[in-house]
Design a protein around this motif. Sequence first.
Motif, PDB file in Angstrom:
ATOM      1  N   TRP A   1       0.820  -1.200   0.088  1.00  8.77           N
ATOM      2  CA  TRP A   1       0.019  -0.111  -0.123  1.00  8.77           C
ATOM      3  C   TRP A   1       0.703   1.109   0.056  1.00  8.77           C
ATOM      4  CZ3 TRP A   1      -4.511   1.105  -1.371  1.00  8.77           C
ATOM      5  CH2 TRP A   1      -5.124   2.327  -1.366  1.00  8.77           C
ATOM      6  N   ARG A   2       2.177   1.082   0.460  1.00  9.39           N
ATOM      7  CA  ARG A   2       2.884   2.321   0.712  1.00  9.39           C
ATOM      8  C   ARG A   2       3.895   2.733  -0.503  1.00  9.39           C
ATOM      9  NH1 ARG A   2       4.640   1.374   7.002  1.00  9.39           N
ATOM     10  NH2 ARG A   2       2.626   1.892   7.950  1.00  9.39           N
ATOM     11  N   HIS A   3       4.057   1.928  -1.390  1.00 18.36           N
ATOM     12  CA  HIS A   3       4.875   2.311  -2.537  1.00 18.36           C
ATOM     13  C   HIS A   3       4.282   2.303  -4.024  1.00 18.36           C
ATOM     14  CE1 HIS A   3       7.384   0.628   0.766  1.00 18.36           C
ATOM     15  NE2 HIS A   3       8.166   1.434   0.378  1.00 18.36           N
ATOM     16  N   LYS A   4       4.726   2.964  -4.826  1.00 18.71           N
ATOM     17  CA  LYS A   4       4.220   3.286  -6.079  1.00 18.71           C
ATOM     18  C   LYS A   4       4.125   2.171  -7.007  1.00 18.71           C
ATOM     19  CE  LYS A   4       5.475   8.192  -6.806  1.00 18.71           C
ATOM     20  NZ  LYS A   4       6.441   8.895  -7.646  1.00 18.71           N
ATOM     21  N   ARG A   5       5.348   1.296  -6.927  1.00 13.39           N
ATOM     22  CA  ARG A   5       5.302   0.109  -7.804  1.00 13.39           C
ATOM     23  C   ARG A   5       4.304  -0.863  -7.422  1.00 13.39           C
ATOM     24  NH1 ARG A   5      10.619  -2.509 -10.770  1.00 13.39           N
ATOM     25  NH2 ARG A   5       9.752  -3.757 -12.255  1.00 13.39           N
ATOM     26  N   THR A   6       4.073  -1.194  -6.231  1.00 13.66           N
ATOM     27  CA  THR A   6       3.473  -2.438  -5.818  1.00 13.66           C
ATOM     28  C   THR A   6       2.019  -1.836  -6.049  1.00 13.66           C
ATOM     29  OG1 THR A   6       3.492  -1.414  -3.553  1.00 13.66           O
ATOM     30  CG2 THR A   6       4.834  -3.635  -4.048  1.00 13.66           C
ATOM     31  N   LYS A   7       1.611  -0.664  -5.877  1.00 19.69           N
ATOM     32  CA  LYS A   7       0.242  -0.023  -5.906  1.00 19.69           C
ATOM     33  C   LYS A   7       0.086  -0.219  -7.647  1.00 19.69           C
ATOM     34  CE  LYS A   7       0.597   3.682  -3.494  1.00 19.69           C
ATOM     35  NZ  LYS A   7       0.205   5.028  -2.995  1.00 19.69           N
ATOM     36  N   SER A   8       0.742   0.025  -8.559  1.00 18.13           N
ATOM     37  CA  SER A   8       0.645  -0.155  -9.730  1.00 18.13           C
ATOM     38  C   SER A   8       0.261  -1.380 -10.176  1.00 18.13           C
ATOM     39  CB  SER A   8       2.232   0.365 -10.590  1.00 18.13           C
ATOM     40  OG  SER A   8       2.369   1.698 -10.283  1.00 18.13           O
ATOM     41  N   ILE A   9       1.060  -2.566  -9.690  1.00 22.89           N
ATOM     42  CA  ILE A   9       0.771  -3.925  -9.681  1.00 22.89           C
ATOM     43  C   ILE A   9      -0.824  -4.062  -9.488  1.00 22.89           C
ATOM     44  CG2 ILE A   9       1.246  -6.220  -8.846  1.00 22.89           C
ATOM     45  CD1 ILE A   9       3.324  -5.315 -10.678  1.00 22.89           C
ATOM     46  N   ILE A  10      -1.434  -3.834  -8.508  1.00 26.35           N
ATOM     47  CA  ILE A  10      -2.660  -3.882  -7.999  1.00 26.35           C
ATOM     48  C   ILE A  10      -3.634  -3.295  -9.222  1.00 26.35           C
ATOM     49  CG2 ILE A  10      -4.424  -3.170  -6.364  1.00 26.35           C
ATOM     50  CD1 ILE A  10      -2.369  -2.990  -4.195  1.00 26.35           C
ATOM     51  N   ILE A  11      -3.314  -2.154  -9.844  1.00 27.79           N
ATOM     52  CA  ILE A  11      -4.225  -1.498 -10.683  1.00 27.79           C
ATOM     53  C   ILE A  11      -4.110  -2.263 -12.049  1.00 27.79           C
ATOM     54  CG2 ILE A  11      -4.572   0.495 -12.046  1.00 27.79           C
ATOM     55  CD1 ILE A  11      -3.037   2.210  -9.734  1.00 27.79           C
ATOM     56  N   MET A  12      -3.080  -2.734 -12.259  1.00 25.51           N
ATOM     57  CA  MET A  12      -2.766  -3.521 -13.560  1.00 25.51           C
ATOM     58  C   MET A  12      -3.602  -4.914 -13.351  1.00 25.51           C
ATOM     59  SD  MET A  12       1.296  -2.906 -14.232  1.00 25.51           S
ATOM     60  CE  MET A  12       1.205  -4.257 -15.523  1.00 25.51           C
ATOM     61  N   SER A  13      -3.413  -5.339 -12.259  1.00 27.22           N
ATOM     62  CA  SER A  13      -4.451  -6.794 -11.863  1.00 27.22           C
ATOM     63  C   SER A  13      -5.755  -6.601 -12.030  1.00 27.22           C
ATOM     64  CB  SER A  13      -3.997  -7.227 -10.596  1.00 27.22           C
ATOM     65  OG  SER A  13      -2.372  -7.682 -10.521  1.00 27.22           O
ATOM     66  N   ALA A  14      -6.203  -5.410 -11.533  1.00 25.25           N
ATOM     67  CA  ALA A  14      -7.736  -5.175 -11.460  1.00 25.25           C
ATOM     68  C   ALA A  14      -8.115  -4.857 -13.050  1.00 25.25           C
ATOM     69  CB  ALA A  14      -7.844  -3.915 -10.500  1.00 25.25           C
ATOM     70  N   ILE A  15      -7.459  -4.173 -13.708  1.00 26.69           N
ATOM     71  CA  ILE A  15      -7.604  -4.137 -15.106  1.00 26.69           C
ATOM     72  C   ILE A  15      -7.740  -5.586 -15.826  1.00 26.69           C
ATOM     73  CG2 ILE A  15      -6.802  -3.341 -17.231  1.00 26.69           C
ATOM     74  CD1 ILE A  15      -5.403  -1.009 -15.476  1.00 26.69           C
ATOM     75  N   PHE A  16      -6.860  -6.540 -15.650  1.00 31.23           N
ATOM     76  CA  PHE A  16      -6.856  -7.831 -16.296  1.00 31.23           C
ATOM     77  C   PHE A  16      -8.322  -8.454 -15.784  1.00 31.23           C
ATOM     78  CE2 PHE A  16      -2.563  -7.347 -17.455  1.00 31.23           C
ATOM     79  CZ  PHE A  16      -2.850  -7.846 -18.799  1.00 31.23           C
ATOM     80  N   LEU A  17      -9.120  -7.954 -14.878  1.00 34.13           N
ATOM     81  CA  LEU A  17     -10.274  -8.710 -14.766  1.00 34.13           C
ATOM     82  C   LEU A  17     -11.154  -8.422 -15.854  1.00 34.13           C
ATOM     83  CD1 LEU A  17     -10.887  -7.813 -10.725  1.00 34.13           C
ATOM     84  CD2 LEU A  17      -9.916  -9.811 -11.931  1.00 34.13           C
ATOM     85  N   PHE A  18     -11.017  -7.422 -16.352  1.00 38.47           N
ATOM     86  CA  PHE A  18     -11.900  -7.234 -17.782  1.00 38.47           C
ATOM     87  C   PHE A  18     -11.442  -8.013 -19.110  1.00 38.47           C
ATOM     88  CE2 PHE A  18     -12.709  -3.637 -14.756  1.00 38.47           C
ATOM     89  CZ  PHE A  18     -13.801  -3.977 -14.735  1.00 38.47           C
ATOM     90  N   TYR A  19     -10.390  -8.520 -18.731  1.00 39.91           N
ATOM     91  CA  TYR A  19      -9.863  -9.324 -20.076  1.00 39.91           C
ATOM     92  C   TYR A  19     -10.755 -10.334 -20.604  1.00 39.91           C
ATOM     93  CZ  TYR A  19      -5.984 -11.862 -22.426  1.00 39.91           C
ATOM     94  OH  TYR A  19      -5.365 -12.374 -23.577  1.00 39.91           O
ATOM     95  N   GLY A  20     -11.771 -10.889 -20.065  1.00 42.86           N
ATOM     96  CA  GLY A  20     -12.631 -12.078 -20.474  1.00 42.86           C
ATOM     97  C   GLY A  20     -13.552 -11.522 -21.569  1.00 42.86           C
ATOM     98  N   PHE A  21     -13.756 -10.147 -21.370  1.00 39.49           N
ATOM     99  CA  PHE A  21     -14.603  -9.595 -22.510  1.00 39.49           C
ATOM    100  C   PHE A  21     -14.262  -9.778 -24.045  1.00 39.49           C
ATOM    101  CE2 PHE A  21     -16.295  -7.235 -18.963  1.00 39.49           C
ATOM    102  CZ  PHE A  21     -17.806  -7.701 -18.861  1.00 39.49           C
ATOM    103  N   ILE A  22     -12.603  -9.641 -24.081  1.00 34.63           N
ATOM    104  CA  ILE A  22     -12.330  -9.881 -25.334  1.00 34.63           C
ATOM    105  C   ILE A  22     -12.591 -11.050 -26.036  1.00 34.63           C
ATOM    106  CG2 ILE A  22     -10.104  -9.746 -26.706  1.00 34.63           C
ATOM    107  CD1 ILE A  22      -8.848  -8.182 -24.531  1.00 34.63           C
ATOM    108  N   PHE A  23     -12.751 -12.293 -25.288  1.00 37.38           N
ATOM    109  CA  PHE A  23     -12.935 -13.416 -25.811  1.00 37.38           C
ATOM    110  C   PHE A  23     -14.413 -14.097 -25.604  1.00 37.38           C
ATOM    111  CE2 PHE A  23      -8.485 -13.142 -24.942  1.00 37.38           C
ATOM    112  CZ  PHE A  23      -8.034 -13.651 -25.837  1.00 37.38           C
ATOM    113  N   TYR A  24     -14.981 -13.783 -24.455  1.00 39.83           N
ATOM    114  CA  TYR A  24     -16.171 -14.184 -24.145  1.00 39.83           C
ATOM    115  C   TYR A  24     -17.399 -13.702 -24.863  1.00 39.83           C
ATOM    116  CZ  TYR A  24     -13.820 -16.216 -19.862  1.00 39.83           C
ATOM    117  OH  TYR A  24     -13.187 -16.911 -18.931  1.00 39.83           O
ATOM    118  N   GLY A  25     -18.280 -14.568 -25.210  1.00 40.81           N
ATOM    119  CA  GLY A  25     -19.340 -14.106 -26.074  1.00 40.81           C
ATOM    120  C   GLY A  25     -19.191 -14.342 -27.651  1.00 40.81           C
ATOM    121  N   LYS A  26     -17.819 -14.597 -27.892  1.00 44.39           N
ATOM    122  CA  LYS A  26     -17.631 -14.540 -29.491  1.00 44.39           C
ATOM    123  C   LYS A  26     -17.371 -16.214 -29.974  1.00 44.39           C
ATOM    124  CE  LYS A  26     -15.246 -10.261 -28.965  1.00 44.39           C
ATOM    125  NZ  LYS A  26     -13.937  -9.407 -29.680  1.00 44.39           N
ATOM    126  N   GLY A  27     -18.409 -16.496 -30.830  1.00 46.52           N
ATOM    127  CA  GLY A  27     -18.397 -17.873 -31.345  1.00 46.52           C
ATOM    128  C   GLY A  27     -16.940 -18.583 -31.469  1.00 46.52           C
TER     129      GLY A  27
END
Length: 491
Positions: free
Chosen positions: A273-299
């Motif tokens: 929580w106290r450092h930039k690089r580790t907080k950047s990791i959290i943000i990037m990980s949260a963004i990847f939760l939306f990764y499924g929209f690229i593939f799901y729902g496409k035949g």
Amino acid sequence: MFLTLLSHQWRSELRSSVFQKSIALNIILGLFIVYFGGIFLFLGFYLDDILAKIYPGQNVVTIFNGMLLVYFLIDLFFRFLMQELPVLAIQPYLHLPISKNKLVHYVLVKSVPSFFNLLPLLFFVPFMVTSVIPAFGSGMAIVWLLTLVVVTLLNNFLLLYFKRQMSNKPLYTLAFGITIVSLMLLDYLDVLQLQVISQAIFGAILVQPWLVIVPVLLLAGAYLLNFYFLKAHTYPEELRVHKAKEATGGDIAFLNRFGELGKLIELELKLIWRHKRTKSIIIMSAIFLFYGFIFYGKGNYMDGFGILIFVGIILSGMPMFNYGQFLPGWQSGHFDGLLTQRISPYQFLSAKYWMMVPVMVLAFILTLPYGFFGYKILLINAAALLYNVGVNVFIVFFFSVYNTQKLDLSKSASFNWQGVGASKFVMMLPLMVLPILIYLPFGLLDVPYAGIAAIGGLGLLGIIFQKQLLTFSANRFTAHKYKLAAGYRQS
């Protein structure tokens, strides 16, 4: 005064030892800027032809206006990931006869000539010359361009304010991020048509140019918001250096019941929580939760299993991949001190394990709505979660002993290649490819769900024997700990 402050900062940068060490990195970054600048300039001059071919018979300016709102949302998103906050070592000036207002204005104005603010001009100006001026005239075109510049700067100051709020009001920043993601998600699901709204907003500027006053007032409000926030936090008593205290557990009551393990997990959470690089990791990980929209729902993707296994591994495993790939480099700044503590390697790795497992489970829970695209997604993602918890974590521990480069946690993850080496890319191969290879023979025998069960079953075995696997990982860590310590001292 602005020129004086600018010259002081320029000299401090040139005289810094960090500047000498990062010349090569700055050259590479400069080449990236030139490259992307060239791409934007090319698109600016030829975008009218490209849009005319994609949307035949439609007005290219109207189509372009429809894309602007989505562009500015994406711009905000990337600024959040990569834009650094403008800073000034303000303490040496506070006792001098210099207005505090000037110091704060300098910090804010310093953010205007940034890469994120200048790059769009290479895109907007050529398009204005080739398309907007011939259709609406020079006067309207200049007002239209001024509106785009003002909205770009509005993004700049909004981002600066919310990034500064991360340290003391994280919920504000979380709400801000959720709002941006929700708007883009609603547009993706055709619930909210951002293209139509964008055409109405920016098209109105070309008809009623006086409306430019609206974004100008919003920009002024965002600037003043930053100004009063910074001014309120420039008092000496807020800037004084506090005496370092011994880090102890006990602030998170829930973790107290787990004894030493809970204390180690709490210290790890504080480090994140106290450092930039580790907080950047959290943000990037949260963004990847939306990764499924690229593939799901496409035949094309939904008919198979291999790509869905790959996506399932990423959805629940990305927090562990992003954070675990640098273990134990997060402690590289105090690794020698860590070796002198009465903490066994087993306790050290066990704390890492039990910190990452709940995060992966939470990621799986947050991705449960993907089940609306098909029940087999839930089965695959559940098997992938078991595999990540029971197998992939220990693969990360296995390769962690090769991370001998020290990390500077004060720097963000954007354009930061510190700690990135060949072992990271080698580690990713078994993490991503091995579960697909496990599934492959079952897929060839046309029993795909048996393959999914095999992946989940192997993960379940890893969970059952996690103590033995942790012991193996701890013994391997013990064998390499002095090599790690030597690497951190030299890097």
